[in-house]
Scaffold this motif. Structure first.
Motif, PDB file in Angstrom:
ATOM      1  N   THR A 296       1.139  -1.032   0.081  1.00  0.00           N
ATOM      2  CA  THR A 296      -0.385   0.207   0.295  1.00  0.00           C
ATOM      3  C   THR A 296       0.534   1.560  -0.082  1.00  0.00           C
ATOM      4  OG1 THR A 296      -1.405  -1.259   0.877  1.00  0.00           O
ATOM      5  CG2 THR A 296      -1.563   1.446   1.097  1.00  0.00           C
ATOM      6  N   LEU A 297       0.427   1.901  -0.940  1.00  0.00           N
ATOM      7  CA  LEU A 297       1.203   3.470  -1.105  1.00  0.00           C
ATOM      8  C   LEU A 297       0.443   4.445  -0.425  1.00  0.00           C
ATOM      9  CD1 LEU A 297       2.599   2.914  -5.300  1.00  0.00           C
ATOM     10  CD2 LEU A 297       3.504   1.743  -2.339  1.00  0.00           C
ATOM     11  N   SER A 298       1.745   5.563  -0.095  1.00  0.00           N
ATOM     12  CA  SER A 298       0.705   6.092   0.329  1.00  0.00           C
ATOM     13  C   SER A 298       1.042   7.976   0.602  1.00  0.00           C
ATOM     14  CB  SER A 298       0.196   6.854   1.494  1.00  0.00           C
ATOM     15  OG  SER A 298      -0.765   8.074   2.233  1.00  0.00           O
ATOM     16  N   ARG A 299       1.189   9.217   0.089  1.00  0.00           N
ATOM     17  CA  ARG A 299       1.731  10.584   0.203  1.00  0.00           C
ATOM     18  C   ARG A 299       1.468  10.235   1.823  1.00  0.00           C
ATOM     19  NH1 ARG A 299       5.340  11.340  -4.432  1.00  0.00           N
ATOM     20  NH2 ARG A 299       4.127  11.060  -6.044  1.00  0.00           N
ATOM     21  N   ILE A 300       2.985  11.434   2.643  1.00  0.00           N
ATOM     22  CA  ILE A 300       2.761  11.833   3.093  1.00  0.00           C
ATOM     23  C   ILE A 300       1.934  12.994   3.859  1.00  0.00           C
ATOM     24  CG2 ILE A 300       4.393  12.686   5.309  1.00  0.00           C
ATOM     25  CD1 ILE A 300       4.373   9.815   5.183  1.00  0.00           C
ATOM     26  N   ALA A 301       1.287  13.539   4.030  1.00  0.00           N
ATOM     27  CA  ALA A 301      -0.014  14.517   4.188  1.00  0.00           C
ATOM     28  C   ALA A 301       0.601  15.827   5.177  1.00  0.00           C
ATOM     29  CB  ALA A 301      -1.043  13.808   4.586  1.00  0.00           C
ATOM     30  N   ALA A 302       1.576  15.088   6.142  1.00  0.00           N
ATOM     31  CA  ALA A 302       2.039  15.934   7.619  1.00  0.00           C
ATOM     32  C   ALA A 302       2.951  15.564   7.933  1.00  0.00           C
ATOM     33  CB  ALA A 302       0.842  16.438   8.212  1.00  0.00           C
ATOM     34  N   VAL A 303       4.117  15.750   8.716  1.00  0.00           N
ATOM     35  CA  VAL A 303       4.903  15.440   9.594  1.00  0.00           C
ATOM     36  C   VAL A 303       4.460  16.268  10.606  1.00  0.00           C
ATOM     37  CG1 VAL A 303       7.033  14.551  10.436  1.00  0.00           C
ATOM     38  CG2 VAL A 303       6.333  14.989   8.205  1.00  0.00           C
ATOM     39  N   LYS A 304       4.066  15.582  11.639  1.00  0.00           N
ATOM     40  CA  LYS A 304       4.104  16.787  13.712  1.00  0.00           C
ATOM     41  C   LYS A 304       5.415  15.853  14.411  1.00  0.00           C
ATOM     42  CE  LYS A 304      -0.175  16.877  13.292  1.00  0.00           C
ATOM     43  NZ  LYS A 304      -1.755  16.476  14.078  1.00  0.00           N
ATOM     44  N   GLY A 305       6.431  17.105  14.450  1.00  0.00           N
ATOM     45  CA  GLY A 305       7.414  16.320  15.091  1.00  0.00           C
ATOM     46  C   GLY A 305       7.538  17.647  16.151  1.00  0.00           C
ATOM     47  N   ALA A 306       9.077  17.996  16.887  1.00  0.00           N
ATOM     48  CA  ALA A 306       9.257  19.013  17.972  1.00  0.00           C
ATOM     49  C   ALA A 306       8.286  20.484  17.388  1.00  0.00           C
ATOM     50  CB  ALA A 306      10.432  18.919  18.124  1.00  0.00           C
ATOM     51  N   PRO A 307       8.029  21.234  18.234  1.00  0.00           N
ATOM     52  CA  PRO A 307       8.098  20.800  19.549  1.00  0.00           C
ATOM     53  C   PRO A 307       6.280  20.425  19.904  1.00  0.00           C
ATOM     54  CG  PRO A 307       7.390  23.025  19.259  1.00  0.00           C
ATOM     55  CD  PRO A 307       8.027  22.410  17.504  1.00  0.00           C
ATOM     56  N   TYR A 308       5.891  20.383  19.279  1.00  0.00           N
ATOM     57  CA  TYR A 308       4.361  19.307  19.137  1.00  0.00           C
ATOM     58  C   TYR A 308       4.416  17.756  19.261  1.00  0.00           C
ATOM     59  CZ  TYR A 308       3.347  23.867  17.223  1.00  0.00           C
ATOM     60  OH  TYR A 308       2.969  24.716  16.232  1.00  0.00           O
ATOM     61  N   HIS A 309       5.249  17.531  19.436  1.00  0.00           N
ATOM     62  CA  HIS A 309       4.927  15.656  18.908  1.00  0.00           C
ATOM     63  C   HIS A 309       6.738  15.785  19.500  1.00  0.00           C
ATOM     64  CE1 HIS A 309       1.592  14.270  18.247  1.00  0.00           C
ATOM     65  NE2 HIS A 309       1.571  15.385  17.771  1.00  0.00           N
ATOM     66  N   VAL A 310       7.357  15.800  20.663  1.00  0.00           N
ATOM     67  CA  VAL A 310       8.817  15.282  21.208  1.00  0.00           C
ATOM     68  C   VAL A 310       8.915  14.406  20.923  1.00  0.00           C
ATOM     69  CG1 VAL A 310      10.354  16.403  22.893  1.00  0.00           C
ATOM     70  CG2 VAL A 310       8.662  18.015  22.296  1.00  0.00           C
ATOM     71  N   GLU A 311       8.788  13.320  22.023  1.00  0.00           N
ATOM     72  CA  GLU A 311       9.403  12.354  21.679  1.00  0.00           C
ATOM     73  C   GLU A 311       8.726  10.983  21.250  1.00  0.00           C
ATOM     74  OE1 GLU A 311       8.288   8.413  24.570  1.00  0.00           O
ATOM     75  OE2 GLU A 311       7.113  10.052  25.685  1.00  0.00           O
ATOM     76  N   THR A 312       7.847  11.142  20.189  1.00  0.00           N
ATOM     77  CA  THR A 312       7.642  10.247  18.374  1.00  0.00           C
ATOM     78  C   THR A 312       7.118  10.964  18.281  1.00  0.00           C
ATOM     79  OG1 THR A 312       7.491   8.220  20.706  1.00  0.00           O
ATOM     80  CG2 THR A 312       6.808   8.056  17.843  1.00  0.00           C
ATOM     81  N   PRO A 313       8.088  11.323  17.079  1.00  0.00           N
ATOM     82  CA  PRO A 313       6.921  11.992  15.860  1.00  0.00           C
ATOM     83  C   PRO A 313       6.225  11.897  14.944  1.00  0.00           C
ATOM     84  CG  PRO A 313       9.656  12.448  15.552  1.00  0.00           C
ATOM     85  CD  PRO A 313       9.304  11.408  17.004  1.00  0.00           C
TER      86      PRO A 313
END
Length: 452
Positions: A296-313
């Motif tokens: 199954t293929l999907s384009r990445i829609a968003a990446v949520k990293g620091a400072p919002y998701h610090v421990e696990t992006p």
């Protein structure tokens, strides 16, 4: 990361070719996801099965419920195999595709279901589930005294060999919902069912699916064959032994968990009576045939990293628990491999390693298709997420929650020069097709006095 990088090298050519053909739109499109299905791999696995159990008295019926895609099942039928069905809808689907041998296995059959499959068709073999269904067959026979039922009906027996590692797909524990358990206190009753119903000429088992070790499958077959011999000693005629499926696949490696020849050797050593040619032997493999050819293929829609998701992006994909129901609710059990490719489908340059969670598009906090996966350190919007081993029990379990459209499925082959060719196995569902599921815009009156 070397395993990830090797996967990227292995899969990049076909993904790049699919992108060049326009099969995976850019992230700005309304629905940038798709499934690819390796038809060469499917053909090879089917041939392996036929080669391992090559005798004419073996009839292999692949489980429709694993992947009902018409083009996939058509390949199964064209290879000379039958189809195993869990509903009348699947039976009709199988017959329309030209299946010569069809098994109907639903654990819940109405009288109309049984009449439709037994009286209206000649190539459907039915496995009953319980005593009530046995009583229904007797009604049908009484109403249709000239009907030829010989060798067309079996009964599912639970050999009670215990549960596998995954409770939800283990069907041979004492309290399983499927079939009738064969234990000391039920043995005489089961023997009498066969003695009192001479039309009952088959036995059926299915120990389970993923999480069941091969020795459990073999023990189940050994148990049921001993039961067959006991029935025959009482004067009962047994024509069919359906040994089910149950061979697991691997979601953690590129290779299959088992070769069919290995299973055949184990059965031949423990239950040689299955190979004498006295009985019609039926099988119902599904996951171990249909799963690995699919991705199954999907384009990445968003990446949520620091400072919002610090421990696990967090990586947000355009497909989630709408297609991967089991993965969302039992993620530790149904854990797939994931690969990240560039927007063009090529392997990415080395950017270190980051541990990500992967979520889908649904309005549901549990909409995760993967947790704690080590992927390239730099992942961006429009990169390609590849989810491996998705050819079985994924699209088949599609959920209408949030009214998201089921994605397209493309089959592919690779010629001797390395060139890929694609066919459309299923187009993307349209919004109107999705909303039609929810009924008409204006409710329809029922009865003479009904009002809107």
């Amino acid at each position: 990361m070397e395993e990830h990088n090797q996967r990227a090298r292995d899969i990049s050519n076909v993904v790049s070719a699919a992108i060049r053909e326009g099969l995976l739109p850019d992230h700005t499109d309304a629905a940038p996801s798709a499934d690819l299905y390796n038809l060469d791999a499917l053909d090879a696995r089917l041939e392996e099965l036929k080669s391992a159990f090559g005798e004419s008295f073996f009839e292999h019926c692949i489980a429709v419920k694993a992947n009902p895609t018409s083009g996939v099942l058509a390949r199964v039928v064209s290879a000379g195999l039958g189809l195993e069905c869990a509903s009348v809808g699947e039976v009709v689907h199988s017959i329309q595709l030209g299946a010569k041998n069809v098994i109907f296995d639903s654990p819940c059959k109405s009288k109309a279901d049984l009449m439709a499959t037994l009286l209206d068709t000649k190539n459907v073999y039915v496995n009953l589930d319980n005593e009530d269904e046995v009583a229904t067959i007797n009604e049908i026979i009484k109403e249709n005294p000239n009907w030829d039922y010989n060798g067309r009906i079996g009964l599912r027996i639970n050999p009670v060999v215990g549960a596998g590692k995954i409770a939800s797909v283990s069907t041979a524990a004492r309290g399983s919902k499927f079939g009738l358990p064969l234990v000391a206190e039920t043995r005489e009753r089961l023997l009498n069912l066969y003695k009192n119903n001479k039309w009952l000429q088959g036995v059926h088992i299915h120990v389970g699916s993923q999480g069941c070790e091969m020795n459990m499958l073999v023990t189940g077959c050994k148990t049921i064959f001993a039961f067959v011999k006991e029935l025959e000693s009482l004067g009962c005629t047994i024509r069919v032994i359906d040994i089910g499926g149950g061979v697991p696949t691997s979601y953690t490696t590129k290779q299959e968990a088992h070769q069919f020849q290995t299973y055949r050797n184990a059965l031949n050593g423990a239950v040689p009576g299955l190979f004498t040619g006295k009985y019609r032997i039926m099988t119902e493999f599904g996951r171990c045939v249909l799963t690995k050819p699919g991705i199954t293929l999907s384009r990445i829609a968003a990446v949520k990293g620091a400072p919002y998701h610090v421990e696990t992006p967090l990586l947000v994909a355009h497909v989630g628990s709408n297609q991967f129901v089991r993965e969302a609710y039992l993620g530790d059990v149904w854990r797939h491999r994931f690969t990240i490719l560039s927007p063009s489908g090529s392997p990415q340059p080395d950017s270190g390693v980051v541990t990500y969670d992967i979520c889908g598009p649904l309005c549901f906090q549990g909409d995760y298709i993967g947790r704690k996966h080590q992927l390239p350190g730099k992942v961006s919007v429009n990169d390609v997420l590849v989810m491996h081993d998705t050819g079985g029990y994924t699209l088949a379990m599609y959920s209408k929650y949030n009214s998201r459209q089921a994605g397209p499925v493309y089959g592919y082959r690779q010629d001797s020069n390395g060139k890929f060719s694609f066919v459309t196995l299923k187009t993307r569902e349209t919004i109107s097709e999705t909303t039609a599921f929810w009924g008409p815009e204006r409710p329809r009156p029922v009865g003479k006095l009904s009002k809107l």
